[in-house]
Design an enzyme around this catalytic site. Structure first.
Site, PDB file in Angstrom:
ATOM      1  N   LYS A 157       0.850  -1.189   0.000  1.00  0.00           N
ATOM      2  CA  LYS A 157       0.000   0.000   0.000  1.00  0.00           C
ATOM      3  C   LYS A 157       0.884   1.237   0.000  1.00  0.00           C
ATOM      4  O   LYS A 157       1.848   1.324   0.747  1.00  0.00           O
ATOM      5  CB  LYS A 157      -0.923   0.026   1.221  1.00  0.00           C
ATOM      6  CG  LYS A 157      -1.854   1.258   1.220  1.00  0.00           C
ATOM      7  CD  LYS A 157      -2.904   1.190   2.305  1.00  0.00           C
ATOM      8  CE  LYS A 157      -2.362   1.591   3.654  1.00  0.00           C
ATOM      9  NZ  LYS A 157      -3.428   1.751   4.665  1.00  0.00           N
TER      10      LYS A 157
ATOM     11  N   ASP B 240      -0.241   8.286  14.063  1.00  0.00           N
ATOM     12  CA  ASP B 240       0.257   7.397  13.014  1.00  0.00           C
ATOM     13  C   ASP B 240       1.558   7.909  12.400  1.00  0.00           C
ATOM     14  O   ASP B 240       1.928   7.519  11.303  1.00  0.00           O
ATOM     15  CB  ASP B 240      -0.800   7.212  11.923  1.00  0.00           C
ATOM     16  CG  ASP B 240      -1.234   8.534  11.301  1.00  0.00           C
ATOM     17  OD1 ASP B 240      -0.709   9.591  11.706  1.00  0.00           O
ATOM     18  OD2 ASP B 240      -2.102   8.510  10.414  1.00  0.00           O
TER      19      ASP B 240
END
Length: 334
Positions: free
Chosen positions: A75, A233
């Site tokens: 990804k 994140d």
């Protein structure tokens, strides 16, 4: 999970509106639980995500290979917080490529933006299933964007929610979220004017902000609460006060990623929190290697996001698309 198998007719291209027809949140929750389990059983080859940092955001590369099912892919995902205001684009956008491990053939290239939102929500659903009290009914949500929405979708699959409270800095945004969620889910969702009001006496709390400064204080959280810390994140991001983390049972998805860019990254970098202070990886709780909730402790799930969540979910989407004849075959090679 079944093996994907090579598709020599071409690479399947899938748009977001096609993907949305193929799987439900319940199925994504199940897929993510399977992914965490495979990671815990050492069935996964998965280097930590790598970053490129720009002035306005960052780009992450996330590869993964699940050996037993021959599912493999990568990804490529960005996070640009100013996109909605400046460019009318989502904060997060992604592309997922699935690859046949035997030949390297590109089986599929699909939108990963919706997959990222869904599998991140699903991760909190899995963690809540194993770490929250079984009778949890009150939900506190910090943030009211797309990720808050998929968190609510997933938590509704694993909790009998009676009431939810939502807070974000923009009054109209949290009000719109509350009205829409109340209408869709049939329980009371209240827009409140502070983070403290959202989380006080909640059974489950979820945080979905890009904050680099804690938004939840330790004294606001009641014994027995489970917290899904989903927003951090990248390095320097932190949503929970360090004192709250030190008083909680912490469960992570991966030490390599959580210590670098998850909720625990700041206290780890400050050497306040060490690996020995982490109770378990969520996969180890799922397979019974580590305990889940005990008594009235506060539990925290730190989700940094793993490529295996994306690849397992994308594999399910690919198989469904082939069965239903969705997507377009494209020959990149000739």
């Amino acid at each position: 999970m079944q093996k994907i198998g090579v598709n020599m007719s071409g690479t399947l291209l899938l748009k977001q509106n096609e993907i949305k027809q193929l799987i439900t949140m319940k199925e994504v929750v199940d897929a993510v639980e399977t992914a965490f389990k495979a990671f815990a059983q050492r069935d996964v080859q998965m280097p930590p995500k790598d970053y490129l940092f720009f002035h306005e955001g960052d780009l992450r590369i996330m590869p993964c290979y699940v050996r037993s099912t021959e599912e493999s892919g990568v990804k490529c995902v960005n996070v640009h917080p100013n996109n909605p205001q400046k460019h009318n684009l989502p904060t997060v956008m992604a592309i997922i490529e699935l690859v046949d491990p035997e030949t390297g053939f590109p089986l599929a290239v699909m939108d990963g933006t919706w997959v990222t939102d869904m599998r991140t929500g699903a991760a909190a659903g899995v963690a809540t299933k194993y770490l929250a009290r079984p009778d949890s009914e009150i939900l506190g949500i910090i943030g009211a964007g797309k990720q808050a929405w998929t968190q609510l979708m997933a938590l509704n699959e694993v909790m009998d929610i009676k009431k939810a409270r939502v807070f974000c800095r923009t009054c109209s945004t949290r009000t719109d979220f509350a009205e829409k969620a109340s209408e869709i889910y049939g329980f009371d969702v209240e827009a409140v004017d502070s983070a403290e009001a959202a989380v006080q006496n909640a059974d489950v709390v979820v945080t979905t902000t890009p904050s680099c400064k804690p938004v939840i204080k330790a004294e606001w959280i009641s014994p027995g609460t489970h917290i899904n810390a989903m927003g951090a994140d990248a390095p320097t991001k932190q949503e929970l006060e360090t004192r709250l983390l030190l008083n909680a049972k912490i469960v992570i998805d991966s030490w390599d990623q959580a210590s670098h860019s998850g909720e625990i990254n700041v206290p780890v970098s400050q050497k306040v929190l060490k690996e020995k202070d982490i109770h378990a990886k969520i996969g180890d709780v799922i397979i019974g290697k580590k305990t889940g909730r005990e008594d009235e402790e506060i539990t925290v799930f730190d989700s940094a996001g793993l490529a295996v969540q994306d690849v397992v979910t994308a594999g399910l989407i690919y198989r469904r698309a082939k069965e239903q004849g969705l997507g377009v075959d494209f020959d990149f090679i000739s």
